[in-house]
Motif scaffolding. Structure first.
Motif, PDB file in Angstrom:
ATOM      1  N   ASN A   1       0.580  -1.271  -0.441  1.00  0.00           N
ATOM      2  CA  ASN A   1       0.343  -0.361  -0.165  1.00  0.00           C
ATOM      3  C   ASN A   1       1.221   1.191  -0.247  1.00  0.00           C
ATOM      4  OD1 ASN A   1      -2.691  -1.769   0.009  1.00  0.00           O
ATOM      5  ND2 ASN A   1      -1.826  -1.621   2.485  1.00  0.00           N
ATOM      6  N   LEU A   2       0.620   1.614  -0.984  1.00  0.00           N
ATOM      7  CA  LEU A   2       1.587   3.286  -0.998  1.00  0.00           C
ATOM      8  C   LEU A   2       1.010   4.436  -1.860  1.00  0.00           C
ATOM      9  CD1 LEU A   2       5.491   3.224  -1.822  1.00  0.00           C
ATOM     10  CD2 LEU A   2       3.654   4.502  -3.057  1.00  0.00           C
ATOM     11  N   GLU A   3       0.144   5.217  -1.635  1.00  0.00           N
ATOM     12  CA  GLU A   3      -0.429   6.358  -1.839  1.00  0.00           C
ATOM     13  C   GLU A   3       0.152   7.500  -2.777  1.00  0.00           C
ATOM     14  OE1 GLU A   3      -4.820   8.363  -1.754  1.00  0.00           O
ATOM     15  OE2 GLU A   3      -3.840   7.008  -0.067  1.00  0.00           O
ATOM     16  N   TYR A   4       0.005   8.325  -3.569  1.00  0.00           N
ATOM     17  CA  TYR A   4       0.576   9.079  -3.686  1.00  0.00           C
ATOM     18  C   TYR A   4      -0.004  10.464  -4.339  1.00  0.00           C
ATOM     19  CZ  TYR A   4       3.238  12.300  -7.764  1.00  0.00           C
ATOM     20  OH  TYR A   4       4.004  14.038  -7.784  1.00  0.00           O
ATOM     21  N   ILE A   5      -0.058  11.427  -4.086  1.00  0.00           N
ATOM     22  CA  ILE A   5      -1.051  12.954  -3.813  1.00  0.00           C
ATOM     23  C   ILE A   5      -0.221  13.751  -4.620  1.00  0.00           C
ATOM     24  CG2 ILE A   5      -2.102  14.245  -1.742  1.00  0.00           C
ATOM     25  CD1 ILE A   5      -2.428  11.079   0.143  1.00  0.00           C
ATOM     26  N   SER A   6      -0.745  14.427  -4.948  1.00  0.00           N
ATOM     27  CA  SER A   6      -0.546  16.000  -5.781  1.00  0.00           C
ATOM     28  C   SER A   6      -1.837  16.442  -6.207  1.00  0.00           C
ATOM     29  CB  SER A   6      -0.056  15.386  -6.264  1.00  0.00           C
ATOM     30  OG  SER A   6       0.258  16.889  -8.029  1.00  0.00           O
ATOM     31  N   ASP A   7      -1.856  17.418  -5.660  1.00  0.00           N
ATOM     32  CA  ASP A   7      -2.703  19.027  -5.844  1.00  0.00           C
ATOM     33  C   ASP A   7      -2.821  18.822  -7.208  1.00  0.00           C
ATOM     34  OD1 ASP A   7      -3.505  19.587  -2.557  1.00  0.00           O
ATOM     35  OD2 ASP A   7      -1.671  20.534  -3.288  1.00  0.00           O
ATOM     36  N   ASP A   8      -4.190  19.614  -8.549  1.00  0.00           N
ATOM     37  CA  ASP A   8      -4.376  20.136  -8.836  1.00  0.00           C
ATOM     38  C   ASP A   8      -3.511  20.669  -9.699  1.00  0.00           C
ATOM     39  OD1 ASP A   8      -5.222  17.442  -8.976  1.00  0.00           O
ATOM     40  OD2 ASP A   8      -7.504  18.381  -8.869  1.00  0.00           O
ATOM     41  N   PRO A   9      -3.068  21.236 -10.981  1.00  0.00           N
ATOM     42  CA  PRO A   9      -3.279  22.790 -11.482  1.00  0.00           C
ATOM     43  C   PRO A   9      -4.441  23.128 -11.441  1.00  0.00           C
ATOM     44  CG  PRO A   9      -2.880  20.748 -12.901  1.00  0.00           C
ATOM     45  CD  PRO A   9      -3.409  20.114 -11.971  1.00  0.00           C
ATOM     46  N   GLY A  10      -3.556  24.920 -11.452  1.00  0.00           N
ATOM     47  CA  GLY A  10      -4.935  25.565 -11.103  1.00  0.00           C
ATOM     48  C   GLY A  10      -5.311  26.074  -9.551  1.00  0.00           C
ATOM     49  N   LYS A  11      -4.556  25.033  -8.403  1.00  0.00           N
ATOM     50  CA  LYS A  11      -4.913  25.459  -7.261  1.00  0.00           C
ATOM     51  C   LYS A  11      -5.361  26.932  -6.900  1.00  0.00           C
ATOM     52  CE  LYS A  11      -3.051  23.911  -2.712  1.00  0.00           C
ATOM     53  NZ  LYS A  11      -2.286  23.745  -1.214  1.00  0.00           N
ATOM     54  N   ASN A  12      -6.050  27.050  -5.645  1.00  0.00           N
ATOM     55  CA  ASN A  12      -6.316  28.746  -5.561  1.00  0.00           C
ATOM     56  C   ASN A  12      -6.640  29.191  -6.589  1.00  0.00           C
ATOM     57  OD1 ASN A  12      -6.440  28.473  -2.243  1.00  0.00           O
ATOM     58  ND2 ASN A  12      -3.961  27.805  -3.209  1.00  0.00           N
ATOM     59  N   ASP A  13      -7.573  28.741  -7.125  1.00  0.00           N
ATOM     60  CA  ASP A  13      -7.774  29.793  -8.404  1.00  0.00           C
ATOM     61  C   ASP A  13      -9.500  29.907  -8.361  1.00  0.00           C
ATOM     62  OD1 ASP A  13     -10.230  27.710  -8.567  1.00  0.00           O
ATOM     63  OD2 ASP A  13      -9.088  27.056 -10.741  1.00  0.00           O
TER      64      ASP A  13
END
Length: 394
Positions: A307-319
């Motif tokens: 079990n390994l999970e990669y987490i990334s915010d999306d482009p355009g965060k805080n738009d």
């Protein structure tokens, strides 16, 4: 994904504007590209005649040696703690790629490490590997023209994330955006991923520059990367594709006019000549790269996890149109982890800027008997005084 400046008021914007004025009035230094083609950093000698070409790829054999784990859907994980080792792994993967290289960085310098990294990507493209490089518009310590030159190779594409503050912008336009588009210039991309052939990944804290790999004369950045094989690599590839296809990612040819001082082929040749210079690319380091598959294949080097999970915010965060209030997938995931912690919470972070929400979350965690341990930079160790100010308030 963004850089959040701590004071959004007029005075802070004014200070930011004044910093641009000071930079604009400073004496113009010769660019890395100019230095390269005029041989100010490396003499005009046939160094490449003494350097062996890249041999047959060993990557497929390396990956297939773990086929039993891969068939079970596991991810191989190796934590890269030392800078030189992080550079060695990246170099070996680049030289042994056969299909694709996708790289995504906030800082992509044009110092010695940056120049060599760019040259190795170009060399891969010349072998037929499809190379995609995504850099943030701030491009700290980088050279946009150098990236433009390699992007003109038919097998290599370079995109710029949210180009509104630096590349191809006049000083007047930069100042205008600082004063009128505060939200826009804070839309930055901090991802650091390096994906080879879609199934081997390096991701973590290191950008591209001398200081991240133990090769800087003055700075000694301590970071951590994870090298991943199989498993979760696909999720990281998917994340890269989301950023690459985003409206915020623009081909560098559309951002920067082609004002190269010489033909791109000349620049490519000069880059190879630079990289063959034994004073720039040490023969001892080439030997270390050649030993990398043996090092990575050693018993117990890779830890295989289910079990390994990669987490990334999306482009355009805080738009949003109201504020730069933060939040996003990464924030939500961290809050969930802390709330569900049963035994302990251990954090290492170079910058610690904690809101009232964060302070309350940590206090609640300790109140239910789960200790919280956080390590961050001191004032003497940090390279970000503004970030330290956020920690000092705690």
């Amino acid at each position: 994904i963004h850089i959040f400046f701590y004071e959004e008021g007029f005075m802070f914007r004014l200070g930011y504007l004044l910093s641009f004025l000071l930079i604009g009035c400073a004496k113009k230094e010769i660019s890395p590209l100019e230095s390269l083609i005029t041989h100010q950093e490396s003499p005009d000698e046939p160094f490449c005649d003494k350097v062996s070409p890249v041999g047959p790829s060993q990557l497929e054999g390396f990956v297939s040696s773990f086929q039993a784990h891969l068939d079970e859907g596991k991810t191989g994980v190796y934590s890269i703690e030392d800078g030189a080792g992080a550079l060695t792994s990246r170099a070996w993967l680049t030289d042994n790629s056969t299909k694709t290289i996708d790289a995504q960085y906030f800082i992509f310098s044009a110092d010695n490490v940056g120049m060599l990294a760019t040259e190795r990507l170009l060399l891969a493209a010349e072998r037929g590997v499809k190379v995609r490089l995504l850099v943030d518009d701030l491009l700290a310590y980088g050279d946009a023209q150098l990236l433009l030159a390699v992007s003109l190779h038919p097998n290599m594409d370079v995109k710029v994330y949210n180009p509104n503050i630096n590349i191809g912008k006049s000083v007047g336009k930069q100042l205008s955006n600082v004063m009128t588009d505060w939200r826009g210039i804070n839309q930055r991309m901090h991802n650091k991923t390096f994906i080879v052939d879609g199934n081997v990944v390096i991701t973590g804290g290191r950008n591209v520059g001398d200081e991240y790999y133990d090769f800087h004369k003055n700075y000694n950045f301590r970071d951590r990367d994870l090298l991943l094989v199989g498993g979760e690599s696909k999720q990281i590839q998917d994340s890269f594709s989301i950023f690459w296809d985003s409206k915020y990612s623009v081909p560098i040819e559309k951002v920067l006019q082609n004002t190269l001082p010489v033909k791109e082929e000349v620049i490519w040749d000069k880059m190879h000549q630079y990289a063959c210079d034994p004073k720039r690319f040490l023969p001892s380091f080439r030997e270390r790269i050649a030993k990398e598959p043996e090092f990575l294949s050693a018993e117990g080097r890779l830890i295989w996890v289910d079990n390994l999970e990669y987490i990334s915010d999306d482009p355009g965060k805080n738009d949003e149109t109201t504020d730069l209030g933060g939040g996003g997938k990464s924030t939500d995931a961290l809050i969930t982890l802390v709330k569900n912690a049963k035994k302990s919470v251990v954090m290492q972070t170079p910058y610690l800027v904690v809101t009232e929400l964060g302070l309350g979350l940590f206090a609640q965690t300790e109140q239910r008997g789960v200790p919280v341990h956080i390590t961050t930079n001191s004032l003497l160790a940090t390279d970000g005084l503004a970030a330290f100010n956020g920690y000092a308030r705690v």
